[in-house]
Scaffold this active site. Structure first.
Site, PDB file in Angstrom:
ATOM      1  N   CYS A  39       0.828  -1.213   0.000  1.00 57.02           N
ATOM      2  CA  CYS A  39       0.000   0.000   0.000  1.00 57.02           C
ATOM      3  C   CYS A  39       0.857   1.256   0.000  1.00 57.02           C
ATOM      4  CB  CYS A  39      -0.893   0.032   1.245  1.00 57.02           C
ATOM      5  SG  CYS A  39      -2.041  -1.340   1.405  1.00 57.02           S
TER       6      CYS A  39
ATOM      7  N   CYS B  82      -2.932   5.065   2.491  1.00 55.69           N
ATOM      8  CA  CYS B  82      -4.045   4.121   2.342  1.00 55.69           C
ATOM      9  C   CYS B  82      -5.019   4.260   3.506  1.00 55.69           C
ATOM     10  CB  CYS B  82      -3.518   2.685   2.272  1.00 55.69           C
ATOM     11  SG  CYS B  82      -4.800   1.475   1.847  1.00 55.69           S
TER      12      CYS B  82
ATOM     13  N   ASP C 145      16.490  38.245 -14.873  1.00 57.46           N
ATOM     14  CA  ASP C 145      15.088  38.626 -15.107  1.00 57.46           C
ATOM     15  C   ASP C 145      14.739  39.889 -14.317  1.00 57.46           C
ATOM     16  OD1 ASP C 145      12.323  37.397 -16.152  1.00 57.46           O
ATOM     17  OD2 ASP C 145      11.996  38.258 -14.165  1.00 57.46           O
TER      18      ASP C 145
END
Length: 517
Positions: free
Chosen positions: A64, A68, A469
């Protein structure tokens, strides 16, 4: 057991990037063993570790995810594994309730995990092990040794597990026929698929079919992520940069969705991605024509929407910085939006040189509608495919400049198109972010900003940072004390140094802070 989670040493050890395992062990300050730490995460249903490990339950023979919903088994009944393939190699079957095939990947920045991701995305469906090993720069023996050391399974065993889990996903989420499922998952024949499925899972494929959601057109799949996920911020970012004719963000009853045209392996169609916040999933809807390429297509979408990110780890590193802490609180779960196609993103980055986002979007739309192939889709805003690198290379400079760009930039478009044809936009497994930036800068017309932007969004390097930037320089300046108009590139690089190895996520947080002004 060899397949169980172990500490990796040697040549292919992970880099300094923290992973979920080390984070959890650090938190276990009361001297718990590693197994006890995993059991604690299992008992808490801790979503941070979804996909990081899987639990095999000896009393049921099932494995699992940590999230779960079944009753937590006793610790003595549990074995823990670093991958689904390792759990299956140990004889466990996937849980039908939590569905391990839904788990997001737990990718670290080392060679073994990079190889794992390529295999999980279907690399061995199209080539043999010798050719694949050559592609990643190893011999087949070295490749086998690396995967056994890190995951306890061979590359072939990993590929078989991923094919079976993907087929299981298609069985439970779609109405595709058995032959379509077998071939989409990479099996050479339906007979081989049926035999391996029955052998591994001890049941016939048809026994787990569910009534698939048939609402809408096409094939629908669910893609899980580790919460939180800043969907509104991500979809707004993509909307502002969507190239008209190729892609769009549309309004639907349940919220906004991303749509686009798709060309893959000679097939064409469309896709739509929407958010299912209650299920902590994205919904992917794909035209039926693309069923044969669902496995690599889904991998591209997962990368575009950064579904493998673990926000707990990223935020724990960045929130200690005063510049970023406030924005993290405002947009928890911020992702780095990627690209469905690296060539498209590279062209978009060139078009964005020294112009506004809106200006780049306008000229990108002209490029798509003038030189892209028309396509019919259910979406009025999606009318064309993106022009191929061959198409761009075959155009004249005047034709390209006709979309409203200088001749020098038109020449750069052709240079990057040829670079793509030569394989330059493929991420090299052993290359660093700096390596890829340097390689891109060998293309005439590609500078530092463009290279960093491509490496960040198209090639998915978490530490890429376009410090040139102007928006980042402005955002950082507004958050510093005293406030200034903007930082220089050098100043920003100094400020950003502590953010490594997650500077790409810091960049998105800074851009997002400007939208809050």
């Amino acid at each position: 057991m060899e397949q169980q989670i172990q500490t990796v040493t040697g040549k292919h050890q992970a880099t300094t990037q923290p992973d979920a395992t080390s984070l959890m062990l650090t938190e276990a300050s009361d001297g718990l063993t590693q197994k006890q730490c995993y059991y604690r995460a299992l008992a808490a249903k801790d979503s941070r570790f979804d996909g990081v490990f899987f639990t095999g339950v000896k009393t049921t023979g099932v494995y699992c995810r940590p999230v779960c919903g079944v009753k937590t088994p006793r610790e003595s009944s549990c074995e823990f594994f670093s991958s689904a393939a390792a759990a299956e190699a140990a004889g466990f079957r996937p849980c039908l309730r939590c569905r391990p095939e839904l788990a997001p990947y737990a990718i670290q920045q080392n060679l073994a995990h990079a190889i794992w991701q390529r295999i999980a995305d279907g690399a061995l469906n199209e080539t043999d092990i010798e050719s694949f090993a050559s592609q990643v720069g190893l011999s087949s023996r070295q490749l086998r040794r690396v995967m056994l050391q890190e995951f306890g399974v061979t590359p072939v065993e990993l590929a078989q597990t991923q094919r079976l889990l993907f087929a299981k996903k298609l069985l439970q989420e779609t109405q595709l026929g058995m032959a379509e499922i077998a071939f989409a998952a990479g099996f050479g024949s339906v007979r081989r698929f049926n035999a391996l499925f029955s052998e591994r899972y001890q049941m016939a494929p048809g026994s787990i079919r569910r009534a698939a959601d048939s609402a809408g057109e096409g094939v629908s799949l669910k893609l899980a992520y580790r919460p939180p996920y800043a969907w509104d911020a991500v979809i707004t970012y993509l909307a502002g940069r969507a190239m008209p004719g190729l892609e769009a963000v549309i309004d639907e009853k349940g919220g906004k969705a991303y749509v686009r045209s798709v060309q893959m392996d000679g097939l064409e169609g469309w896709l739509k991605v929407a958010h299912l916040p209650a299920k902590q999933q994205l919904s992917l809807q794909v035209s039926p024509s693309l069923a044969p390429v669902l496995m690599p297509l889904m991998a591209r979408v997962r990368q575009q929407f950064d579904l493998e990110a673990n926000p707990a780890i990223i935020q724990s590193h960045l929130q200690g910085d005063a510049l970023l802490a406030g924005q993290i609180l405002r947009t928890p779960g911020m992702r780095v939006p990627g690209a469905f196609d690296s060539f498209e993103l590279a062209i978009r980055a060139v078009l964005g040189q020294q112009v506004s986002v809106a200006g780049a979007t306008t000229v990108a739309g002209r490029l798509v509608t003038r030189f892209g192939q028309p396509v019919l889709t259910p979406f009025a805003a999606v009318t064309h495919h993106f022009p191929s690198p061959q198409t761009i290379v075959g155009l004249s400079i005047d034709q390209l400049a006709g979309i409203g760009i200088p001749g020098a930039r038109a020449a750069t478009l052709q240079n990057i198109a040829q670079f793509a044809l030569d394989g330059g936009l493929q991420r090299q497994l052993v290359a660093s972010s700096d390596d890829m930036v340097a390689k891109l800068k060998t293309v005439k017309g590609i500078g530092e900003w463009t290279a960093q932007y491509i490496v960040m969004r198209a090639l998915r390097f978490s530490d890429a940072f376009p410090a040139g930037d102007l928006g980042l320089q402005k955002a950082a300046a507004l958050l510093t004390t005293p406030v200034s108009e903007r930082l220089t590139e050098k100043q920003l690089l100094n400020v950003a140094q502590p953010w490594a190895p997650w500077r790409a996520y810091a960049a998105l947080l800074l851009w997002q802070s400007l939208s809050k002004e």
